[in-house]
Enzyme design. Structure first.
Site, PDB file in Angstrom:
ATOM      1  N   GLU A  86      34.464  72.594  72.568  1.00  0.00           N
ATOM      2  CA  GLU A  86      33.822  71.297  72.305  1.00  0.00           C
ATOM      3  C   GLU A  86      32.325  71.362  72.572  1.00  0.00           C
ATOM      4  O   GLU A  86      31.509  70.839  71.807  1.00  0.00           O
ATOM      5  CB  GLU A  86      34.508  70.235  73.166  1.00  0.00           C
ATOM      6  N   GLU A 163      25.496  78.260  76.825  1.00  0.00           N
ATOM      7  CA  GLU A 163      26.207  77.032  77.182  1.00  0.00           C
ATOM      8  C   GLU A 163      26.962  77.147  78.499  1.00  0.00           C
ATOM      9  O   GLU A 163      27.384  76.128  79.063  1.00  0.00           O
ATOM     10  CB  GLU A 163      27.186  76.677  76.057  1.00  0.00           C
TER      11      GLU A 163
END
Length: 1009
Positions: A86, A163
């Site tokens: 996600e 990330e």
């Protein structure tokens, strides 16, 4: 007749609920499986779609991509991967890279976080967007982004490394006291199932080390169009064109030849209750949680819907009892509530939660269990059920009246539940008819039977949470045994109902009259000066048919008190609220207001007293009666009332002392605002000096003289109906013979605070169970009086610019934070119309303690770069677009207009004509928008912040406590560094008399990024 109205059957748009016809229903009739009121279908490749036209708000669309793939599908070595997918979706796809999706969406006014986000749950993942559609290409581009999420997420090694830090910081943020308690309870609830070991946040080891191949494998295995749905609800001219856009961007994607079936995971039941005594040293207080697990119900027939209504009535009635018990003398808990929810796809639970005094968990548990047993033995009374029935009828009436004014996001969420949980969507018109038909015939006996589902022999989990061990598992078992024996021997007494007065105002006041009336076309408002001196301004809107809101304010507050009286009087609203500020105890008033939608509250601030309310137009009289009662009631403290308040206050103070962030927050206030009594934290010793009589005396004076108050009312007001009520209940408030708390705004006493004139950098170390780290940078602000209107708007634009740029640098470039916040504080200034306004702008983010110094330096460097070189044209365009879109949305909201009118009255430029000040403020915004360029933004940053920014600021960092023998080291590289000894963890923030213990949600099944 048919269960659903025929397609050509139309209920008139403004049809009143009270004249809504009942329906003849067959209990076995199946509810419509296809959602009503939406263009619903499926593409050849398996993708479902829902498209609905809805004009609230105008020129906006709420979009979502729902994926039936969540953390429960992960293998052991993948724990946390669903959530990482996600995150990576916003990072890079086939058509977008380097977080360009976020930049694009922000460029069209869809702010990151507020308007573009995603949620990872145990069973599913949902990507959400809220975008403008006033340009034809914007909707197409937004749907293209969802299409990218569905199959084109690029999971490269570099993408993942960028990330990891953000995901790790989210993980660290969830490992605070609340997160640990939630996780522990979730595991206890799901014991024996895959869900217990698949919290969406995952494992730290996996987050730090998982390979991009593993993440990509999960994405390719589970992200298939047959498991997905696209939802689009917005201000569309026609839905077919939106369906065509979905087909354009999704239709060419091929379906997987044999996608894997989504497995079903069960949660085993158990006859014997499970017990747990959880000790959390940083807990906000002591609590008890009782959960009763069961298979999730299927809502398929009218009978199922009727059962759902009966269940809702049961929970409402039980909560009414819990509230009344919490308001008794020496109550077993401070608050208690019961709710039902679907936790994961196959599992539903009734959950009762209470917060209680220290070492009071056993007593609280006994009270909670005995109340459920009392319902089983004696049932609810018809009077209790009639009150609950009126509440539910009032709720559905409000929903029906506003059926054409539902927010697109709310409708989107309904269709999400249809896709993910198979919840029927039958349309609000039919649902209102159904409730109106069924509710009167659901009896007290039927409702009471739901207590049978709350037996400790039915998959029950009982858990206590305490900061220090007090209760034992044996204690909990003994309570259960004792209650079971009492129930078996039928020794539980009946519920004793209180006597409830019929009228809020026992003797109707004589109406006042209008002395003067002014029209302000630019505001669309009318102003009245009433005979008792009260000023009332009302604006009629059509945003929501069932809403009227209001706020009344008067100058003069806690700053006028001597230091010796300040703290006692700041407790006035809390003590008075426990007694009853409207002439009745809260438990009695709750029943008096059953079936009415009317709420009124009040607030005492440093420079102002205010009351506020929200009601249905049909209950405006009730809301204004409450205001009348507020002004005409004299609150007198009773010994037991004060005892309860002080007990709750002490528990709240102790809870703050346990919180590692308290020392941090207190030190920040001490550095930035000085050692002023108004900003000092509350200590137990302060509470023990409170004079309840003086507190109530001051509170009574605060709401006594109507001539000092200005009231603004906004909403669906019909003047011919509202004006007589305003004159009777506001105009009828008696004006005292002599003025009471009548202050000139220019003569109020200002709060003593001064921002440091030099650089102060400090580390605050607190004991922590798990390492947390927070950085706060603060800069002084001084706005010149002559250019105040424009400068206020500049501050708003600049704070959003700083937030956006810091996110770009610290999260998207370096990948080391989860979020950054920028806040502006100007509230310390007295509302005088002379002199400059002082305050501060603060920047806050959490991060890895080991790199906090580096990130703080990077933040300072970025701010200095903006001051020296200015933002780019793209930066300025993005900020202007975000502000404009937020402004457009606000123009369709009652609260936005209420705030604008209040600010016009409270502005420094107000001199008796609210229309003029409104126009000047609005013009100021327009001038700033027109003038905002990279160069003017740069100059404003130099003018409003210290320039260079590194010459004057405070920087405080919260770090885990280390060995006392280690020297504290600076986290900044600077020659001007000030070190201080560790601050003592104190109790709270002075000036805040909000007392209560926080309750934690039971479910850790959701993570929002």
């Amino acid at each position: 007749m048919d269960l659903l109205p025929a397609e050509n059957s139309q209920i008139p748009k403004k049809h009143g609920f009270r004249s809504l016809k009942l329906v003849n229903v067959d209990m076995d009739q199946v509810l419509a499986q296809q959602p009503v009121g939406v263009h619903y279908g499926r593409l050849d490749n398996g993708l479902f779609y829902y498209v609905r036209s809805n004009s609230k708000p105008r020129m906006r669309a709420a979009l979502a991509l729902a994926v039936k793939a969540g953390s429960v599908l992960e293998e052991e070595h993948e724990r946390g991967v669903a959530h990482m997918v996600e995150h990576l979706a916003f990072s890079a796809t086939k058509k977008y890279s380097n977080h360009d999706i976020i930049k694009f969406l922000e460029s069209i006014g869809a702010e990151f976080g507020a308007c573009q986000n995603a949620v990872t749950c145990a069973d599913d993942t949902v990507y959400e967007m809220f975008v403008p559609v006033d340009k034809p290409e914007l909707l197409s581009q937004a749907i293209l982004v969802l299409a990218e999420f569905s199959s084109e997420v690029r999971v490269s090694k570099d993408d993942l490394e960028k990330e990891r830090g953000a995901v790790m910081e989210e993980y660290r943020g969830n490992r605070n006291a609340a997160g640990r308690m939630q996780d522990a309870h979730w595991v206890l609830m799901m014991e024996g199932s895959q869900y217990a070991e698949r919290l969406p946040i995952g494992l730290e080891k996996v987050i730090r080390t998982v390979s991009h191949e593993t993440v990509k494998q999960f994405y390719r295995k589970w992200y298939h169009l047959s498991n997905m749905a696209v939802i689009a609800v917005g201000d569309f001219s026609n839905t077919q064109s939106v369906v065509e856009l979905i087909k354009t961007h999704f239709g060419q994607k091929s379906a997987a030849p044999e996608p894997p079936l989504i497995p079903t995971f069960t949660v085993p039941s158990h006859e014997e209750p499970r017990f747990s005594c959880f000790v959390e040293s940083e807990a906000a207080g002591s609590a008890v949680m009782i959960s009763y697990k069961m298979q999730a119900d299927q809502l398929k027939t009218v009978k199922d819907y009727r059962d759902l209504l009966a269940e809702s009535m049961f929970l409402y009635a039980l909560n009414q009892r819990f509230f009344k018990i919490s308001r008794r003398r020496d109550p077993p808990y401070f608050s208690c509530s019961a709710a039902a929810d679907v936790l994961v796809r196959p599992l539903k639970a009734y959950i009762m939660t209470s917060s209680c005094k220290e070492k009071g968990t056993v007593e609280a548990l006994e009270s909670m269990l005995i109340e459920v047993a009392r319902v089983r033995q004696h049932g609810f009374s018809e009077r209790e059920i009639s009150i609950v029935r009126a509440l539910l009828m009032s709720e559905i009436e409000s929903a029906y009246l506003e059926r054409d004014q539902m927010q697109s996001t709310s409708l989107r969420d309904e269709y999400l539940q249809h896709f993910l949980r198979n919840e029927p969507v039958v349309g609000i018109e039919y649902e209102a008819q159904l409730q109106k038909t069924l509710l009167p015939y659901i009896t007290a006996s039927e409702v009471s039977k739901y207590s049978e589902k709350l037996r400790t022999s039915r998959s029950c989990v009982i858990k206590t949470i305490e900061p220090q061990a007090s209760a034992t598992v044996d204690d909990l078992k003994n309570v259960v045994l004792r209650i079971n024996i009492l129930e078996e021997e039928r020794k539980i007494s009946r519920w004793d109902d209180e006597q409830i007065p019929e009228e809020i105002v026992s003797s109707k006041p004589n109406s006042g009259n209008i002395l003067q009336q002014f029209e302000y076309p630019i505001v669309g408002a009318t102003e009245l000066i009433l005979s008792n001196g009260m000023r009332v301004c009302y604006k009629r809107t059509d945003f929501l048919d069932d809403q009227v809101i209001f706020t009344g304010f008067s100058y003069g507050g806690l700053s006028e008190l001597p230091e010796s009286e300040y703290f006692s009087c700041s407790m006035g609203p809390t003590i008075a609220g426990e007694i009853g500020v409207f002439g009745y105890r809260p438990s009695v008033l709750m029943d008096m207001l059953a079936g009415k939608r009317a709420e009124v509250g009040m607030n005492l601030g440093a420079y102002m007293r205010s009351f506020y309310g929200d009601c249905s137009p049909s209950d405006l009289e009730t809301a204004l009666q409450l205001v009348y009662q507020l002004f005409t009631t004299n609150v007198t403290p009773g010994e037991e009332d004060v005892k309860i308040v002080m007990q709750m206050a002490e528990e709240a103070v102790r809870a703050q002392e346990r919180d590692p962030y308290t020392a941090f927050a207190n030190r920040v206030k001490e550095l930035n605002y000085g050692n002023s009594y108004f900003f000092k934290p509350i200590k137990i010793s302060d509470l023990r000096k409170v004079d309840p009589l003086r507190a109530c005396e001051f509170f009574n004076k605060c709401f006594k003289d109507p001539s000092t108050f200005t009231v603004v009312i906004v909403g669906n007001i019909v003047p011919t109906i509202a004006l007589p009520l305003i004159l009777q209940y506001l105009g009828g408030i008696p004006r005292p013979p002599e003025p009471i708390m009548h202050f000139n705004r220019d003569d109020l006493k200002g709060l003593p605070f001064t921002f440091p004139s030099t650089i102060i950098r400090e580390v605050v170390r607190s004991p922590m169970v798990e390492a947390q780290c927070s950085v706060l940078l603060c800069f002084p602000v001084e706005l010149k009086n002559g250019t105040m209107v424009e400068e206020i708007h500049f501050v708003g634009f600049l704070s959003k610019l700083l937030e956006t740029k810091l996110m770009q640098v610290l999260r998207f470039k370096h990948g080391q934070i989860y979020s950054a916040g920028v806040s502006v504080f100007l509230g310390g200034n007295k509302p005088s119309r002379t002199g400059n306004v002082r305050g501060d702008i603060s920047i806050n983010f959490s991060c890895d303690p080991a790199i906090s110094a580096k990130l703080a330096d990077l933040a300072l460097d970025e701010i200095l770069l903006l001051q020296e070189e200015g933002p780019t044209d793209e930066d300025v365009s993005t900020i202007l677009e975000i502000e404009q879109r937020a402004h457009e949305n606000g123009l369709q909201e009652n609260y936005f207009w209420l705030d604008r009118i209040l600010r016009s009255y409270q502005s420094r430029i107000y001199s008796g004509d609210v229309g003029t000040s409104f126009e000047i403020i609005d013009d100021g915004r327009s001038r700033v928008r027109i003038s905002l360029t990279p160069e003017t933004a740069k100059l404003a940053l130099q003018r409003i912040l210290p320039y260079p920014c590194k010459k004057q600021y405070t920087a405080v960092i919260l770090m885990p406590q280390t060995s006392r023998f280690k020297l504290l080291k600076s986290f900044f590289r600077s020659t001007k560094t000030s070190y201080r000894r560790d601050a003592k963890i104190l109790a709270g923030i002075a000036g805040m008399a909000v007392i209560g213990l926080s309750l934690w949600r039971y479910s850790r099944s959701t993570l929002k990024s």
